[in-house]
Enzyme design. Structure first.
Site, short mmCIF file in Angstrom:
data_model
loop_
_atom_site.label_atom_id
_atom_site.label_comp_id
_atom_site.label_asym_id
_atom_site.label_seq_id
_atom_site.Cartn_x
_atom_site.Cartn_y
_atom_site.Cartn_z
CG ASP A 1 -2.01 1.04 1.17
OD1 ASP A 1 -1.94 1.91 0.28
OD2 ASP A 1 -2.92 1.00 2.01
CG ASP B 1 -3.27 3.62 -3.16
OD1 ASP B 1 -4.17 2.79 -3.41
OD2 ASP B 1 -3.36 4.47 -2.26
CD GLU B 2 -5.11 -0.64 -0.78
OE1 GLU B 2 -5.14 -1.74 -0.17
OE2 GLU B 2 -6.03 0.19 -0.72
#
Length: 465
Positions: free
Chosen positions: A19, A122-123
């Site tokens: 993350d 973003d993960e």
């Protein structure tokens, strides 16, 4: 003598959840280094003076220290800063730039794992079995990301995907940005955390649980399954029962396998203009349709969600197809025409479309390589050459927000404050896994000039004939 060397113990499933820390702000600071040392509150969002309904996407440490968080209304954030004498700087989001950094990150992560599932911009979740639970390989990966891309990331390492994700959240507050939860440690790790930290629990569920004096995940895990089912329903009750104990049997989904395709829009100001609302919905429908056609996918359900901006009440409507085939996948089509001059011909066109829709497309649902052939909400489809027209479904203009959930396929989605207004007709929309809040639904209409359609024309639920 026969000697086996390099033999390692089978540790079972091991997942690493990555993350990015404050993704949007981190990218802006890399692009404009002066932002990294900014003493003012830096908020990545549209200035509320230009767009009153904008929300905070992310912010720097100064903003967070005074209580500004992601998802907060920018108007509220501005008021908080003013009350505490802190100046605010708004930086408009640049999604093309963020996407470029995200692609670099995902490409780098793919060199470290045989299987990666990108969860959002973003993960990502990685198969980490080859490294086990040792922290050193994760630390080396984090240093490599910092050196090659410049992004700070946090990692959660666990035996299942649910706990790995939650561990990555805990890791954000640690100096090494890593949280390892070994096999058998899941329940003990989760027990002291707030129930709000459990994936799948939102504000309303949290309020209900606290009403029962359940404030931690450990307290939730102590509740009998029968009681949870009675209070929260069969599916959600069973989920809470297993998730609170750290039990999760989900597996990684390979690249380009979508659970839903969606689009959303937030109106800048309250509106009662039916035409404006319908135009916004048309634009969202066309975006979803174009993405589905591009990926050659067909959806089993179409849904729309409307949220009121003052009370945040959310109402949904969804329509599943009347026919199941090819693993349960079939087309849902929402086509729109707003020109009143088109309406006299719509009844006749509608009847023709109904007669010919059954054989309008051929659907193929091959099983993904390396995985079982189970039916999924979205399946591959081979487009047919026949056209369908328009479904004219207007929503009552007193809705403040029209949005479709955007949890997946982010790389072709915009921000919730993006203006989606576009002209033109729509052909072929397949569901996004969201829902609708129509107040009125007009008659179905057909435009013979619309593009190819997939299997079946579906009209959303209507309270009006």
């Amino acid at each position: 003598m026969i000697e086996a060397r390099g033999v390692t113990e089978d540790v079972g499933a091991v997942y690493l959840h990555c993350d990015v820390d404050k993704m949007y702000y981190s990218v802006e600071a890399l692009e404009s280094p002066a932002l990294a040392d900014e003493a003012r509150a830096v908020i990545i969002s549209v200035d509320p003076r230009e767009y009153p309904r904008a929300v905070v996407t992310t912010a720097n440490g100064v903003a967070r220290s005074i209580g500004i968080t992601s998802g907060m209304s920018t108007a509220i954030a501005t008021r908080l800063a003013r009350e505490q004498g802190v100046e605010v700087v708004y930086v408009p989001p640049r999604h093309d730039v963020y996407s470029r950094y995200s692609r670099r990150l995902m490409d780098l992560l793919r060199t470290e794992t045989p299987l990666l599932e990108q969860r959002s911009i973003d993960e990502a979740a990685l198969d980490w079995q080859q490294h086990g639970f040792a922290p050193e390989p994760v630390a080396r990966l984090r240093e490599r990301i910092l050196k090659e891309i410049g992004l700070s990331v946090s990692f959660g390492l666990a035996a299942n995907l649910l706990v790995a994700k939650m561990a990555s959240e805990v890791a954000k507050g640690r100096e090494d940005h890593l949280c390892v939860v070994g096999p058998g440690e899941e329940a003990a790790f989760l027990a002291p955390l707030s129930v709000r930290a459990l994936v799948g629990i939102g504000p309303k569920s949290e309020a209900r649980l606290r009403g029962f004096e359940i404030s931690t995940i450990g307290q939730l895990a102590e509740q009998p399954l029968a009681w949870l089912v009675e209070q929260f329903g069969a599916a959600y009750g069973r989920y809470l029962h297993h998730a609170s104990r750290g039990e999760d049997d989900s597996t990684l989904v390979g690249e380009h396998t979508y659970k839903s395709v969606s689009a959303e829009h937030t109106f800048a100001r309250d509106t009662v203009d039916r035409v404006e609302i319908w135009q916004r919905l048309q634009a969202q429908a066309q975006e979803v349709s174009e993405r589905l056609r591009h990926e050659r996918l067909v959806a089993s359900e179409v849904a729309i969600k409307v949220r009121y901006g003052v009370t945040w009440e959310t109402i949904t409507r969804q329509q599943q197809g009347a026919r199941r085939g090819c693993g349960g996948a079939h087309a849902q089509v929402v086509d729109a025409a707003t020109d009143p001059a088109d309406r006299p011909a719509r009844g006749q066109a509608r009847a023709r479309a109904r007669r010919r829709s059954a054989d309008a497309a051929r659907v193929n649902t091959p099983s993904p390589k390396g995985r079982g052939g189970s039916a999924r909400p979205l399946e591959d489809v081979e487009p047919a050459g026949e056209a369908v027209g328009d479904v004219d479904q207007a929503i009552r203009g007193d809705e403040h927000v029209v949005e479709l959930d955007a949890r997946t396929a982010w790389w072709r989605l915009g921000h919730e404050v993006r203006d989606l207004a576009r002209s033109g007709r729509i052909g072929d929309v397949h569901d996004a896994q969201a829902s609708v809040e129509p107040r009125d639904v007009d008659h179905v209409g057909i435009d013979q000039a619309a593009g190819p359609h997939l299997v079946q024309v579906v009209r959303a639920e209507s309270s009006a004939a």
